[in-house]
Scaffold this active site. Structure first.
Site, PDB file in Angstrom:
ATOM      1  CG  HIS A 258      -0.829   0.367   2.602  1.00 49.04           C
ATOM      2  ND1 HIS A 258      -1.147   0.260   3.427  1.00 49.04           N
ATOM      3  CD2 HIS A 258       1.323   0.263   2.852  1.00 49.04           C
ATOM      4  CE1 HIS A 258      -0.775   0.448   4.676  1.00 49.04           C
ATOM      5  NE2 HIS A 258       0.514   0.619   4.194  1.00 49.04           N
ATOM      6  CG  ASN A 259       4.011   1.633   2.674  1.00 51.44           C
ATOM      7  OD1 ASN A 259       2.907   2.515   3.072  1.00 51.44           O
ATOM      8  ND2 ASN A 259       4.452   1.293   3.209  1.00 51.44           N
TER       9      ASN A 259
END
Length: 352
Positions: A258-259
């Site tokens: 998700h980064n």
């Protein structure tokens, strides 16, 4: 009738109920007041026996009148209460601003902590929406990950905050997953090694390897040694953007993808797929919204954070499926909800 009296026809029209809701949603005063309270350690001082404004001003190095006005607002929004005249205490809500509270929110609010600092970049949300680019650098002159790497204090607050919430999730993930037949867990980008430590404590027949950058890798070695896991847990310094130096029958990626942008996420997944032994599986621990038609505010606010901080994003189940396909994998199963919206998505190679 007095000239100061109003007839019913002259009274101001009643405001619609939506007015109060919109004013509450658009309020920046309360969020900033909470951040000031967190930075001043106001609740810690209250819990330590300092309860009047004069003493609190001295303890926090604040202007007495200005602090009193801040406290008055915190009472109005039920973070503090005036238990007797001039004597303030935290409410159950306010207790969450104590550093030693089990679910303290200080790391999310105090701008001297990495995430509290990063959230202030949301002032540039307009530019992020207009340009589709992260704006953390616009606020601080450095990219998010550069800031984390360059400042050991910010780095420590970041990894501590991430670990604080993830430990609970890891405990649930380990308890729910079927580990029968598993021999070796390769945790890619696993921070300080909390997932491996949790798994090895519960499953004595499994060994673990952590691949991480040098900073968190060093902290993980210390953690494994202190936990008596040095013989079963190995740490290898490396990057998930490079071919992985170790293979395993189970690989974990927890709150990594998700980064990153879709392009980078696919690159990371492909490196993991190449390191996966025949018949193995990849455990992806991430938030995965199941009903895009009824979005969860916690999910959508997290997604905006990812957009502002860097080029990451929170993803729906369908978006995870698309990423897996692009990396030559497929989703084999999805766990029930763990905590904070997280799930375990089990991926296998598409040919499996």
């Amino acid at each position: 009738m007095s000239k100061d009296e109003l007839t019913p026809s002259q009274e101001a029209p009643a405001l619609p109920p939506e007015f109060a809701t919109l004013m509450r949603l658009g309020d920046l005063v309360t969020p900033m007041a909470l951040r000031v309270a967190a930075r001043l350690r106001l609740v810690d001082h209250l819990r330590g026996g300092v309860h009047d404004v004069e003493s609190l001003a001295k303890a926090t190095g604040s202007h007495q009148q200005a602090l009193g006005r801040l406290i008055r607002h915190l009472v109005a929004v039920e973070v503090l209460e005036e238990s007797e005249p001039g004597h303030y205490t935290p409410t159950a809500l306010g207790e969450l601003l104590a550093h030693d509270h089990p679910v303290t929110q200080v790391g999310w609010l105090d701008p001297t902590h990495m995430i509290g600092r990063a959230d202030l970049a949301l002032i540039h949300l307009f530019e992020a929406v207009r340009d589709g680019r992260p704006v953390y650098e616009r606020q601080y002159g450095k990219e998010f990950w550069e800031d984390v790497s360059a400042d050991p204090v910010l780095s420590a607050t970041f990894y501590d905050l991430m670990a604080h919430g993830q430990k609970h999730i890891f405990g649930l993930a380990v308890a729910q997953h079927d580990w029968s037949g598993a021999r070796h867990l390769l945790d890619v980008g696993g921070g300080d090694g909390d997932l491996i430590a949790t798994l090895l404590a519960a499953e004595p027949g499994i060994r673990g390897t952590l691949v991480e950058l040098p900073g968190p890798a060093a902290r993980a070695r210390t953690k494994f040694e202190e936990a008596g896991l040095a013989g079963r847990a190995e740490v290898v310094a490396g990057s998930f953007f490079d071919p992985l130096p170790v293979t395993a029958d189970v690989i974990a990626l927890s709150f990594v993808l998700h980064n990153w942008s879709d392009q980078d996420a696919v690159r990371i997944l492909r490196n993991c797929a190449q390191a996966l032994e025949p018949g193995g599986s990849l455990l992806l621990i991430e938030c995965a919204e199941q009903s895009p038609s009824a979005p969860d505010p916690a999910f959508t606010s997290g997604d905006l954070r990812m957009m502002v901080y860097f080029e990451g994003r929170e993803r729906t189940h369908d978006q995870w499926r698309e990423l897996a396909t692009a990396a030559g994998m497929r989703i084999d199963s999805v766990s029930g909800a763990l905590a904070y919206g997280a799930r375990v998505l089990t991926l296998v190679k598409a040919s499996s």
